[in-house]
Design a protein around this motif. Structure first.
Motif, short mmCIF file in Angstrom:
data_model
loop_
_atom_site.label_atom_id
_atom_site.label_comp_id
_atom_site.label_asym_id
_atom_site.label_seq_id
_atom_site.Cartn_x
_atom_site.Cartn_y
_atom_site.Cartn_z
N LYS A 170 -11.73 -15.43 30.69
CA LYS A 170 -10.98 -15.06 29.76
C LYS A 170 -11.47 -15.30 28.19
O LYS A 170 -11.28 -14.77 27.24
CB LYS A 170 -9.47 -15.84 29.78
CG LYS A 170 -8.49 -15.07 28.87
CD LYS A 170 -7.11 -15.79 28.96
CE LYS A 170 -5.99 -15.19 28.20
NZ LYS A 170 -6.24 -14.99 26.67
N ALA A 171 -12.08 -16.67 28.32
CA ALA A 171 -12.58 -17.10 27.06
C ALA A 171 -13.63 -16.04 26.23
O ALA A 171 -13.92 -16.23 25.08
CB ALA A 171 -13.16 -18.46 27.03
N TYR A 172 -14.19 -15.47 27.16
CA TYR A 172 -15.36 -14.34 26.64
C TYR A 172 -14.88 -12.73 26.41
O TYR A 172 -15.90 -11.97 26.65
CB TYR A 172 -16.55 -14.51 27.68
CG TYR A 172 -16.80 -16.09 27.92
CD1 TYR A 172 -17.43 -16.70 27.16
CD2 TYR A 172 -16.50 -16.64 29.26
CE1 TYR A 172 -17.92 -18.01 27.40
CE2 TYR A 172 -16.77 -17.81 29.44
CZ TYR A 172 -17.39 -18.50 28.59
OH TYR A 172 -17.72 -19.85 28.90
N GLU A 173 -13.50 -12.71 26.72
CA GLU A 173 -13.05 -11.59 26.76
C GLU A 173 -13.50 -10.47 25.43
O GLU A 173 -13.44 -10.95 24.44
CB GLU A 173 -11.68 -11.27 27.21
CG GLU A 173 -10.81 -11.85 25.96
CD GLU A 173 -9.23 -11.49 26.10
OE1 GLU A 173 -8.96 -11.20 27.32
OE2 GLU A 173 -8.47 -12.10 25.50
N ALA A 174 -13.53 -9.32 25.64
CA ALA A 174 -13.93 -8.48 24.85
C ALA A 174 -13.09 -7.16 25.00
O ALA A 174 -12.53 -6.98 25.96
CB ALA A 174 -15.44 -8.15 24.68
#
Length: 289
Positions: A170-174
């Protein structure tokens, strides 16, 4: 005069009837049982309170499924299917459905409305463009079910891999097509993360598929991303693909939706023998607050 009814105000059979009749004669068989319909709402984050059916004198005329999420601080809506009953096609129902959906989005303070349409569905694409949607990209559904001999010899032990959950990325979602988002995999998906010097440099998001006997017979990939520019980019990508695609398996269904703009992943899949099975246009419309 068409009237609208939210799906949370409908009995289940009524909603399923509107869906099945709305997609009768579609490019793909979209028929669903009540169980499959409920499962789709749950797995894809679609809201009965935001979805609705259109009626003409009590008879179903069309349906729209909707979901809303916050992605990178942006309130994003997704049209998860717009169907019109055959006898009502060409009579303005689809425009009425879209107008009503956009009204709901504005009431819900949506900032970006998104949808996908099958590339051959030119009539629908023209409608969406007339409502202000622009094409962001194309989604190519790549597939392959035989062994992948070209991945033989790929060194997978030179990187540190750790298994995780979809929530771990989730921390890297785009911003990307709805069905590739981590939230669509949170109930039955897996993540494979590549670590280097204490941080994540790449990951894959996927789910396994199973036959009636419970045997793993395939994999559906949502994302494969490398999070930074690297000299070993190609080697890292191929290593990651080798880890998740089970290259030795035959009669193993591999499904991988890829944005046409993601040329590096697309190039590697084609080199491995993956073929395009179908394509969609990914469209969006920015809404004023």
């Amino acid at each position: 005069m068409v009237s609208f009814k939210r799906l949370n105000e409908c009995v289940l059979d009524e909603a399923v009837e509107a869906w099945n009749e709305g997609f009768a004669g579609y490019f793909l068989d979209m028929t669903m049982s009540p169980e499959a319909f409920l499962n789709r709402l749950t797995l894809e984050g679609l809201s009965p309170a935001l979805s609705f059916a259109a009626y003409d004198d009590g008879r179903p005329a069309g349906i729209v499924l909707n979901g809303i999420r916050e992605i990178q601080g942006i309130r994003v809506a997704w049209n998860g299917g717009t169907g019109v009953v055959p006898e009502y096609r060409g009579k303005g129902i689809s425009r009425a459905l879209m107008d009503h959906a956009l009204q709901i989005y504005r009431e819900e303070r949506v900032q970006l409305s998104t949808l996908e349409a099958l590339s051959p569905n030119e009539r629908a694409i023209r409608l969406y463009k007339s409502k202000g949607y622009d094409t962001v990209d194309r989604i190519l559904y790549m597939g392959y079910d035989q062994a992948l001999p070209k991945l033989d010899g790929v060194e997978t032990d030179e990187y540190l891999y750790r298994h995780g959950t979809p929530q771990d990325i989730k921390a890297y979602e785009a911003l990307m097509p709805w069905q590739s988002q981590w939230a669509n995999f949170r109930r039955d998906g897996e993540a494979l993360l590549v670590h280097e010097k204490g941080h994540v440099i790449a990951y894959a998001l996927f789910k396994r598929t199973y036959d009636a006997d419970g045997e793993n017979n395939g994999i559906s990939v949502g994302q494969v991303r490398i999070l930074e520019q690297r000299a070993d980019q190609e080697r890292l990508l191929r290593s990651l693909l080798s880890k998740i695609l089970q290259p030795e398996r035959v009669s193993f269904k591999r499904t991988f939706p890829v944005l046409a703009s993601n040329r590096e992943v697309l190039h590697n899949l084609k080199a491995l023998g993956f073929e395009e099975k179908l394509s969609q246009v990914w469209m969006s419309l920015a809404l004023q607050p």
